[in-house]
Design a protein around this motif. Structure first.
Motif, PDB file in Angstrom:
ATOM      1  N   GLN A 126       0.822  -1.199   0.000  1.00  0.00           N
ATOM      2  CA  GLN A 126       0.000   0.000   0.000  1.00  0.00           C
ATOM      3  C   GLN A 126       0.865   1.261   0.000  1.00  0.00           C
ATOM      4  OE1 GLN A 126      -3.455  -0.279  -0.161  1.00  0.00           O
ATOM      5  NE2 GLN A 126      -2.863  -2.418  -0.490  1.00  0.00           N
ATOM      6  N   ASP A 127       2.096   1.140   0.493  1.00  0.00           N
ATOM      7  CA  ASP A 127       3.033   2.267   0.496  1.00  0.00           C
ATOM      8  C   ASP A 127       4.442   1.723   0.708  1.00  0.00           C
ATOM      9  OD1 ASP A 127       4.070   4.812   0.396  1.00  0.00           O
ATOM     10  OD2 ASP A 127       2.751   5.626   1.948  1.00  0.00           O
ATOM     11  N   TRP A 250       1.404  12.212   4.493  1.00  0.00           N
ATOM     12  CA  TRP A 250       1.971  11.027   5.131  1.00  0.00           C
ATOM     13  C   TRP A 250       2.608  10.049   4.136  1.00  0.00           C
ATOM     14  CZ3 TRP A 250       2.783  10.368  10.168  1.00  0.00           C
ATOM     15  CH2 TRP A 250       2.062  11.174  11.068  1.00  0.00           C
ATOM     16  N   LYS A 251       2.424  10.256   2.877  1.00  0.00           N
ATOM     17  CA  LYS A 251       2.896   9.293   1.879  1.00  0.00           C
ATOM     18  C   LYS A 251       4.403   9.042   2.018  1.00  0.00           C
ATOM     19  CE  LYS A 251       2.837   8.327  -3.082  1.00  0.00           C
ATOM     20  NZ  LYS A 251       2.437   8.846  -4.420  1.00  0.00           N
ATOM     21  N   GLY A 252       4.767   7.760   2.133  1.00  0.00           N
ATOM     22  CA  GLY A 252       6.167   7.366   2.218  1.00  0.00           C
ATOM     23  C   GLY A 252       6.822   7.605   3.562  1.00  0.00           C
ATOM     24  N   ARG A 253       6.048   8.050   4.564  1.00  0.00           N
ATOM     25  CA  ARG A 253       6.613   8.387   5.878  1.00  0.00           C
ATOM     26  C   ARG A 253       5.781   7.773   6.990  1.00  0.00           C
ATOM     27  NH1 ARG A 253       5.690  12.745   9.630  1.00  0.00           N
ATOM     28  NH2 ARG A 253       4.078  13.551   8.214  1.00  0.00           N
ATOM     29  N   VAL A 254       6.417   7.206   7.984  1.00  0.00           N
ATOM     30  CA  VAL A 254       5.724   6.685   9.158  1.00  0.00           C
ATOM     31  C   VAL A 254       6.147   7.488  10.381  1.00  0.00           C
ATOM     32  CG1 VAL A 254       5.641   4.346   8.186  1.00  0.00           C
ATOM     33  CG2 VAL A 254       7.478   4.961   9.764  1.00  0.00           C
ATOM     34  N   VAL A 268       2.007   5.528  13.249  1.00  0.00           N
ATOM     35  CA  VAL A 268       1.127   5.896  12.141  1.00  0.00           C
ATOM     36  C   VAL A 268       1.723   5.292  10.883  1.00  0.00           C
ATOM     37  CG1 VAL A 268       0.104   7.745  10.768  1.00  0.00           C
ATOM     38  CG2 VAL A 268       0.435   8.067  13.231  1.00  0.00           C
ATOM     39  N   PHE A 269       0.957   4.430  10.222  1.00  0.00           N
ATOM     40  CA  PHE A 269       1.390   3.781   8.988  1.00  0.00           C
ATOM     41  C   PHE A 269       0.419   4.195   7.869  1.00  0.00           C
ATOM     42  CE2 PHE A 269       3.584  -0.185  11.015  1.00  0.00           C
ATOM     43  CZ  PHE A 269       4.569   0.646  11.524  1.00  0.00           C
ATOM     44  N   PRO A 270       0.900   4.883   6.840  1.00  0.00           N
ATOM     45  CA  PRO A 270       0.023   5.311   5.751  1.00  0.00           C
ATOM     46  C   PRO A 270      -0.214   4.198   4.729  1.00  0.00           C
ATOM     47  CG  PRO A 270       2.234   6.114   5.353  1.00  0.00           C
ATOM     48  CD  PRO A 270       2.271   5.386   6.680  1.00  0.00           C
ATOM     49  N   THR A 274      -5.939   5.720   3.730  1.00  0.00           N
ATOM     50  CA  THR A 274      -6.214   5.319   5.118  1.00  0.00           C
ATOM     51  C   THR A 274      -4.926   5.342   5.923  1.00  0.00           C
ATOM     52  OG1 THR A 274      -8.074   3.908   4.470  1.00  0.00           O
ATOM     53  CG2 THR A 274      -7.067   3.471   6.609  1.00  0.00           C
ATOM     54  N   LEU A 275      -5.015   5.809   7.171  1.00  0.00           N
ATOM     55  CA  LEU A 275      -3.891   5.755   8.101  1.00  0.00           C
ATOM     56  C   LEU A 275      -4.177   4.688   9.152  1.00  0.00           C
ATOM     57  CD1 LEU A 275      -3.220   9.564   8.764  1.00  0.00           C
ATOM     58  CD2 LEU A 275      -2.154   8.079   7.054  1.00  0.00           C
ATOM     59  N   THR A 276      -3.237   3.775   9.338  1.00  0.00           N
ATOM     60  CA  THR A 276      -3.322   2.819  10.435  1.00  0.00           C
ATOM     61  C   THR A 276      -2.621   3.436  11.635  1.00  0.00           C
ATOM     62  OG1 THR A 276      -3.351   0.910   8.944  1.00  0.00           O
ATOM     63  CG2 THR A 276      -2.705   0.513  11.226  1.00  0.00           C
TER      64      THR A 276
END
Length: 486
Positions: A126-127, A250-254, A268-270, A274-276
């Protein structure tokens, strides 16, 4: 990173205010599966050596006997089924739920997970993560970036279903909607000493030459084996849909946030739109963990978005003397309490232990007597302890440091390039934490210094969850020390 979660035991309802009780029987003593417990207990001897009473044979002939039955179709179970099926054995994979199904999990796929996947497996990413923001309970945030991908992010339903498909393509047969209530290694339902009976909730009995328990952290198979648990943590998680502008940020960054309670952290996992978002802390801190989750979401500016899923789960980590087998039954993944104690990352442990369990289950199935079956089970235990066991020993030491000095670890990983490089190498799979402690003199001496400062020989953190001398010995290099890297 979160753990592989309960597969065949069914969903586990979590009330954060009061931690859930452990599954019955999980504290039973060792039954001789580990090298440290070679004297066989009476229960194990009965299941291995006592002749089974003659049962009534079905009128239409002998019942079907599978070579290997795997209980639980998560990453550990699917990997075990694949490994046994690739070896040409008749494999049955039992799963309680219909697939795909949701599991509480961050979904981080680090290098060791990727490297254990079946040939030709296409990760449903997903990312792709190239940056990590670290913060200390919301403060002192700093982002470190990498030109190369650090790790990938997946949704568990698609990932798990794809693993099962690969096991099926290798020859394993899948049965969903099959709830396992117990296994029996002697008694009227077991025709001979080479057979294990797997009893389903509807009363059906499935026979096998070997059984692999991969039914999650509340494992019924783990209860049969006598898995012992030394660390239990409560994780809370939410799947939060966000608008494109937020998702792009948030794309590509946790985000990894070292939390307010000892040993806690949030993430936070993008994953596209959706953000987990989740937090984890020691069991027994349910109310504080719930407050941390609420404050964490609010601090991120996400409180106004309605989660599609909010869930909770207990992760359970084995003690170092916990058995991994009993008779012709092996356990792996969460069912064996195999996960990284510091981060509670479990997918890589599930995939690696599942593959080993499947390979050794084939050898157990081929054993014609209890002595040889026990020998093969012990070989499986040795393989786990030599690899994952060493990693877990170092992880316990890191958890002990983290519980007492989260600020020190935050400053180290955000301020010292070698520490960041080590983090990147571990997530990519080009190095392991255990390997670094064994081979890098600087890393080893730094951890030894922290051990001495914290007196971890007596245990630290909540409920004395620290490390023992045995943990430190498992993480130390054998023989001559490796030269210090410069």
């Amino acid at each position: 990173m979160s753990s592989e979660h309960a597969e065949n035991a069914g969903p586990e309802h979590i009330e954060p205010e009061g931690a859930a009780a452990e599954a019955p029987g999980r504290a039973a003593g060792s039954t001789g599966a580990e090298p440290a417990s070679l004297p066989v207990g009476a229960a194990d001897a009965a299941s291995d050596d006592a002749p089974a009473p003659a049962g009534d044979e079905p009128a239409d002939g002998p019942a079907e006997v599978w070579d290997v039955v795997v209980v639980g179709a998560g990453p550990a179970g699917a990997s075990a089924a694949y490994a046994a099926a690739v070896a040409g054995r008749r494999v049955l994979l039992l799963e309680k739920s219909e697939l795909p199904r949701y599991k509480t999990c961050g979904g981080g796929i680090i290098g060791p997970s990727r490297d254990t996947l079946p040939p030709g497996f296409e990760l449903p990413l997903q990312d792709r993560v190239h940056a990590v923001t670290f913060s200390l309970d919301g403060r002192f945030a700093r982002t470190r970036r990498s030109r190369r991908m650090l790790f990938g992010l997946i949704n568990r339903p698609e990932f798990d279903a794809q693993l099962v498909e690969h096991a099926q393509k290798a020859g394993a047969e899948l049965r969903t909607g099959a709830t396992v209530t117990r296994v029996e290694q002697h008694g009227p339902g077991v025709p001979d000493r080479r057979t294990v009976a797997v009893v389903l909730a509807d009363g059906e009995t499935v026979l096998a030459r070997a059984v692999v328990g991969a039914d999650g952290s509340a494992s019924r198979i783990g209860a049969h084996v006598g898995v012992k648990l030394g660390q239990v943590d409560l994780g809370l998680e939410a799947e939060i849909p966000v608008p494109p502008s937020v998702a792009e940020d948030w794309k590509g960054r946790v985000l990894i946030d070292w939390g307010p309670m000892p040993g806690s952290y949030g993430w936070v996992f993008p994953k596209g739109d959706t953000l987990t978002v989740g937090v984890i802390s020691a069991r027994g801190e349910g109310a504080a963990t719930k407050r941390y989750m609420e404050d964490f979401v609010a601090r991120l500016g996400l409180a106004g978005f309605e989660p599609t899923i909010s869930s909770g789960h207990l992760t359970r980590c084995r003690t170092d003397d916990s058995p991994l087998s009993r008779g012709r039954v092996l356990v792996c993944g969460d069912a064996a309490g195999l996960l990284e104690p510091w981060t509670r990352e479990g997918i890589s442990y599930a995939l690696r232990s599942g593959r080993l369990a499947g390979e050794w289950a084939v050898r157990v199935a081929e054993s014609n007597d209890a002595v040889d079956a026990r020998r093969q089970a012990l070989n499986y235990a040795f393989a786990i302890k030599a690899g994952l066991g060493v990693e877990m020993a170092v992880g316990r030491r890191m958890l002990a440091v983290f519980e007492r000095r989260p600020g020190l670890l935050h400053a180290t990983i955000t301020g010292l390039r070698p520490a960041w490089n080590a983090f990147a190498d571990i997530t990519r799979g080009s190095a392991t934490l255990g390997g670094m402690v064994r081979s890098n003199g600087m890393a080893r001496r730094a951890l030894e210094l922290l051990d001495k400062r914290m007196d971890t020989s007596s245990g630290v953190g909540p409920a004395g969850r620290g490390v023992s001398a045995r943990d430190r010995a498992a993480a130390e290099p054998e023989g001559e020390q490796a030269p210090e890297e410069v």
